[in-house]
Design an enzyme around this catalytic site. Sequence first.
Site, PDB file in Angstrom:
ATOM      1  N   GLU A  80       2.003   4.940  -3.955  1.00 18.98           N
ATOM      2  CA  GLU A  80       2.861   5.913  -4.834  1.00 18.98           C
ATOM      3  C   GLU A  80       3.769   7.074  -5.448  1.00 18.98           C
ATOM      4  O   GLU A  80       4.260   6.858  -6.514  1.00 18.98           O
ATOM      5  CB  GLU A  80       1.383   6.528  -5.142  1.00 18.98           C
ATOM      6  CG  GLU A  80      -0.287   6.342  -4.940  1.00 18.98           C
ATOM      7  CD  GLU A  80      -0.168   4.868  -3.814  1.00 18.98           C
ATOM      8  OE1 GLU A  80      -0.056   5.575  -2.867  1.00 18.98           O
ATOM      9  OE2 GLU A  80      -1.039   4.369  -4.206  1.00 18.98           O
ATOM     10  N   ASP A 107      -8.490   3.431  -2.016  1.00 16.16           N
ATOM     11  CA  ASP A 107     -10.023   3.902  -0.585  1.00 16.16           C
ATOM     12  C   ASP A 107     -11.122   4.252  -1.511  1.00 16.16           C
ATOM     13  O   ASP A 107     -11.398   5.933  -1.533  1.00 16.16           O
ATOM     14  CB  ASP A 107      -9.093   5.238  -0.551  1.00 16.16           C
ATOM     15  CG  ASP A 107      -7.724   4.165   0.086  1.00 16.16           C
ATOM     16  OD1 ASP A 107      -8.057   2.888   0.583  1.00 16.16           O
ATOM     17  OD2 ASP A 107      -7.178   4.955   1.288  1.00 16.16           O
ATOM     18  N   ASP A 130       0.943  -1.210   0.156  1.00 15.24           N
ATOM     19  CA  ASP A 130       0.154  -0.217   0.161  1.00 15.24           C
ATOM     20  C   ASP A 130       0.726   1.446  -0.201  1.00 15.24           C
ATOM     21  O   ASP A 130       2.349   0.909   0.174  1.00 15.24           O
ATOM     22  CB  ASP A 130      -1.091  -0.034   1.435  1.00 15.24           C
ATOM     23  CG  ASP A 130      -1.734   0.707   1.511  1.00 15.24           C
ATOM     24  OD1 ASP A 130      -2.422   1.430   0.102  1.00 15.24           O
ATOM     25  OD2 ASP A 130      -2.478   1.279   2.408  1.00 15.24           O
TER      26      ASP A 130
HETATM   27  C1  GLC Z   1      -4.296   3.297   2.886  1.00 16.51           C
HETATM   28  C2  GLC Z   1      -5.374   2.121   2.236  1.00 16.51           C
HETATM   29  C3  GLC Z   1      -6.387   1.462   2.896  1.00 16.51           C
HETATM   30  C4  GLC Z   1      -5.465   0.924   4.259  1.00 16.51           C
HETATM   31  C5  GLC Z   1      -5.002   2.259   5.152  1.00 16.51           C
HETATM   32  C6  GLC Z   1      -4.195   1.960   6.436  1.00 16.51           C
HETATM   33  O1  GLC Z   1      -5.231   4.014   3.096  1.00 16.51           O
HETATM   34  O2  GLC Z   1      -5.588   2.084   0.935  1.00 16.51           O
HETATM   35  O3  GLC Z   1      -6.685   0.183   1.775  1.00 16.51           O
HETATM   36  O4  GLC Z   1      -6.296  -0.062   5.181  1.00 16.51           O
HETATM   37  O5  GLC Z   1      -4.409   2.828   4.477  1.00 16.51           O
HETATM   38  O6  GLC Z   1      -3.130   0.669   6.092  1.00 16.51           O
END
Ligand code: GLC
Length: 797
Positions: free
Chosen positions: A408, A483, A405
Amino acid sequence: MIINTELEQKGNQFPNAVVNVRQEVDTLYFTTENNIILELTVLRDSVIRFRYGTRGILEDDFSYAIDPENHIGYNYLELTENKNFYIITTAKLIIKIEKISLQTKILDIEGNLINEDEIGFHYEESFPLGGNIVKMSKRSHPGEAFYGLGDKPVHLNLRGKKVSNWATDSYAFGKDTDPIYKTVPFYIGLKDKRAYGIFFDNTFKSNFDFCHERLDVTSFWAPGGEMNYYFLYGPGMNEVVENYTHLTGKPELPPLWTLGFQQCKWSYYPESTVKGIARKFRDLKIPCDGIYLDIDYMEGFRCFTWNKEYFPDPKRMVQELLDDGFKTIVIIDPGIKIDPDYWVYKEALEKDYFCKRADGPYMIGKVWPGECAFPDYTNPEVREWWAGLFKELVGEIGVRGVWNDMNEPAVMEVPGKTFPDDVRHDYDGHPCSHRKAHNVYGTQMARATYEGVKKFVYPKRPLVITRSAYSGAQRYTSSWTGDNVATWEHLWIANNQVQRMCLSGMSFTGTDIGGFAEQPTGELFVRWIQLGVFHPFCRVHSSGHHGDQEPWSFDDEVTNITRKFIEMRYTLLPYLYTMFYEYATDGVPMLKPLVYYDQADVHTHYRTDEFIFGNNILVCPILEPNSKGRRMYLARGNWYDYWTNEVLEGGRELWVDADFDTIPMFVKAGSIIPRYPVQQFVGEKVIEELKLDVYFAEETIKSQVYEDANDGYDYKKGRYSLRSFKLTGKRNDLTIQQHKSGTYETEYDIIKLNLIGLPFVITSIKVDNVTYDLNNLDKKDKYLKLPKGFSVVHLIG
Ligand code: GLC
């Protein structure tokens, strides 16, 4: 010489007359008087690369997107010229290069114009940044349609849109938000029902304009790098996409359990909560294969550590979950907490693996753990080190998948939400600034993770999921769309995004079912599950701040409908696995937008909601509250209503009833759909028979069923089972031929045919020329049990 004073005054420069032409095997070099080079390579008969250098220079040729395994091969290339043009002819295309301008026209071998430059290549020298702003403009035609470009949350047909590609953390993005997480600078054009593709392999912030500024022009440009694009011809959209995936790579088969249902939340902790969730799935008999741990499993959000208070013995927990059929997947982010006592930070510091600013200091930014440094995954040595970090997590503790995650890369509390432009990257030995490396950072992280998980999960197969991706990421990882929000609009976006990703070479994608931010109503959750079970990656995830989002968090009706649809997905696992096999071998998108399915039907060109799941099942989700059904377009051909078996003729719009517990689903006449029994998780049961739903049609239709050990690599040694079926229906008889390849022996011995829509009463059956005792036919349900190795079954009316 092009005279375009207005543009020239803006500082654009253009190629002028060609003064030199040179051929090296499959590549032609055209040099102009003003020292612009066009390097034109024939990679395949229908795949041509155009690359332009200025000041007589072409850059070092390096790409993260192009699959090194991609085998080039053309069988014909001829260069001729007439007064105005150089003419390059391949087995499938004719390319005309104008002598005074390098402007290009591409025609098919019959002489139909497929694509032509408007101004074509031009550029601006960018003194503030160095390098060029490289531009390409193409003439567009009335009715020409455009598709592709990764995860854009916009209408499937991009005509009239202007979008850019810069991987961006986009919490709670909305319809038309641009750019968001992924960068796939590849689009498909559809002109006069003929499809072509353009892949602009430039990792800078690229831009695309599809008849937005000017109605008859499509253009793409980037503030750096080279004008380097691949032209991929069809004429079928399937050929364009297959050419693109051939170029940028295909995934290996994932373990079958990853196609089962996955449950996630930010965050399940401590251990007792995780176990409680798992227990509830089994108690309520809702199938589930994967359970996800979000950042709270770590010690202070330090990657590769565990919070020992919440998870005192992760290895035991992971094993106990596995004993009950649950595979554990954990999140890993790129931000490494700056903490001199933290081993990952110390190692990376000692080895000098963190990204640095142009003038030397480390790139420091805030993410979940507070101040972090970030490994430079564009350095192969760093990737190798990173892969090694998974030894304990995967090799010893037994985690089966890793979810990447914030790659980017996302940085909190700074303008632009990412690294500053000056940060330096190795870029596999082609040092550059973040302007060039930004869009590939996430993919290189996922790649390093993939190498690690693959190594330590061996002999099983890995699962990696990523939020950010550049073209080619599909070789290493699956993805989710980030998200999203629990709104009806987002359900529409989800449907669009996954179809678009499938067209963009990245089929193994899903959305946070139910919505990540905010809380869905039970109705929205059900409608999202009804769509999500058709997405290649099927996971519920939510931020958890807004309430629970498990199948039982609403009411019994919601739980029951959720179970019904997840069970349906489990029965369709052999169908889904075969879809994946076709994707992994030929790059066939697992979901097919209607336009892909039938591009010759102009009614499909602007459709967004209906799609084909695999090759044979047409699905149209319900996207509005309080619906009792909806209007939709049924593609051309004959279709069986999945719920009633009524046969309908397509090529028209119609109203379809779809109460809360159903959605519009149609099976193409002539299909053979394989099914397994419902299992609570993949491998729970020994599959004792393969059920084939046979939908009669008065024509000849082919289908196939791929199976193997569901995990491991034996399939690469030929230990798979591929059953190819040919169904031929006539008014009074039906023949099904089977050909099996591969040496894998499935557990079952019996194939059970479920005959649907037979227009005649069976009077005799022959199996491999031997008469079959009709008493063995289950007359009520029309089941016909056959030895799995049958070659031909002939039913006569
Ligand atoms: C980001 C991710 C999400 C995750 C969060 C906490 O927002 O996109 O999927 O739950 O971080 O790790």
